[in-house]
Design a protein around this motif. Sequence first.
Motif, mmCIF file in Angstrom:
data_model
loop_
_atom_site.group_PDB
_atom_site.id
_atom_site.type_symbol
_atom_site.label_atom_id
_atom_site.label_comp_id
_atom_site.label_asym_id
_atom_site.label_seq_id
_atom_site.Cartn_x
_atom_site.Cartn_y
_atom_site.Cartn_z
ATOM 1 N N LEU A 19 2.963 -5.554 -3.347
ATOM 2 C CA LEU A 19 2.150 -4.500 -3.957
ATOM 3 C C LEU A 19 0.697 -4.614 -3.522
ATOM 4 C CD1 LEU A 19 3.179 -3.981 -7.679
ATOM 5 C CD2 LEU A 19 2.795 -2.200 -5.981
ATOM 6 N N GLU A 20 0.114 -3.484 -3.236
ATOM 7 C CA GLU A 20 -1.311 -3.433 -2.918
ATOM 8 C C GLU A 20 -2.111 -3.874 -4.140
ATOM 9 O OE1 GLU A 20 -4.346 -0.205 -0.830
ATOM 10 O OE2 GLU A 20 -2.490 0.471 -1.771
ATOM 11 N N ASP A 21 -3.179 -4.648 -3.909
ATOM 12 C CA ASP A 21 -4.002 -5.112 -5.017
ATOM 13 C C ASP A 21 -4.671 -3.944 -5.733
ATOM 14 O OD1 ASP A 21 -3.381 -7.732 -4.594
ATOM 15 O OD2 ASP A 21 -5.161 -8.185 -3.413
ATOM 16 N N GLY A 22 -4.850 -4.087 -7.025
ATOM 17 C CA GLY A 22 -5.492 -3.039 -7.800
ATOM 18 C C GLY A 22 -5.355 -3.321 -9.280
ATOM 19 N N LEU A 23 -5.829 -2.387 -10.084
ATOM 20 C CA LEU A 23 -5.788 -2.519 -11.538
ATOM 21 C C LEU A 23 -4.809 -1.518 -12.130
ATOM 22 C CD1 LEU A 23 -9.635 -2.837 -12.232
ATOM 23 C CD2 LEU A 23 -7.948 -4.703 -12.090
ATOM 24 N N GLY A 24 -4.236 -1.896 -13.254
ATOM 25 C CA GLY A 24 -3.376 -0.969 -13.978
ATOM 26 C C GLY A 24 -1.944 -0.973 -13.478
ATOM 27 N N PRO A 25 -1.100 -0.144 -14.092
ATOM 28 C CA PRO A 25 0.324 -0.105 -13.758
ATOM 29 C C PRO A 25 0.570 0.333 -12.314
ATOM 30 C CG PRO A 25 -0.101 0.996 -15.849
ATOM 31 C CD PRO A 25 -1.431 0.762 -15.203
#
Length: 395
Positions: free
Chosen positions: A184-190
């Motif tokens: 998964l690409e890094d990031g915030l939230g679902p």
Amino acid sequence: MERSRMAEHDPPDGLPKAGRKDKKRPPAARPGVAQADSGAADGKAQPDERLWRRPPHSHYRQAYAAIDLGTNNCRLLIARPTQENFVVIDAFSRVCRLGQGLAQSGRLSDEAMDRAVGALKICADKLKRRNVHLARSVATEACRRASNGEAFIERVQRETGIRLDIISAEEEARLAVLGCHILLEDGLGPAMIFDIGGGSTELVLIEPGGPVPRIIDWQSVPWGVVSLTETVGAEADSDDREARLARYAEMRRLVDESFAEFAERIGPHRSPDLRLLGTSGTVTTLASVHLELPQYDRQAVDGLIVPSINMRNIAAELSQLDADGRSEFPCIGRDRAGLVVAGCAILESILDIWPAPRLGVADRGIREGILRSMMSADSEGAANRAALKRGTENI
């Protein structure tokens, strides 16, 4: 997707190679899975941190195996745990089309069962030759739906010695997430992970973090590349462009209707930072077309991140072509030309539900999830037994 040679088991992590497009990788470094010898084939998994931060247990030299018998493919992966990851030592993949004709008859045909048993006999031989310590074999949507699914499972055990578990759609979704979420690409939230299979498609909304992401919501629909193609009608794939477009529109309608309730449920979870990861032959095939690969290259595809609009454009182009036109793409060929349009329809519906600007591509899934589960459980058991032994020695 089948390959004739040993596949690399680490996602590309260097600078983009000349002539390739959009070779963006998630910024966080991710340890890969080592490769043992030239006798293995596709597939890998990222080990659970709870397992691999401990010293290897007493079975670390033993081989573990996972078999995934799907509606269209039979896949085997054999691996051995190491101190920080695991190494793939053998693999096998064959298109056996177990679910062919299931949408019309509700049964597995004799010819389809014969093909699957033939593939599983090869798997059984590999298990014996590799002296596998622990194995798990699963069957998915075709066997769940078929009225003679249980009889087929009994035949497989009688003729091959392999005990297949018909897993639920929920378990199928969980294993797919476990096998590929590291990409998964890094990031915030679902984030959304999906698996377009031959007989069904699983969508899983997750909250990343920790060794195993938390599942917020999930949905399985009975549309995969085989079931959707056969339901709408392969005969409609004619020389008439308008007929092909009408067929594609009907595929989209059926899938959209099946996804509608789930789309409404997950609406409140949408955020500006949407992330999407797909594991299936559909996404790896379209990613290969995007890269204009002369032949399938797992190292180039697994871990790739592609602008979603590019995947939509490829889907739109393929939906307008006849089977001959689609088969001219080297990474589609005759084998996938008849099924890829259904995959495109499902993918576009997913992009409507979760309109992430980029799509992550994973050439890994259920088998890797099975291996991680087995190795983790075996290690936990070994650690508990060792602790119990130390405790009794101190009494």
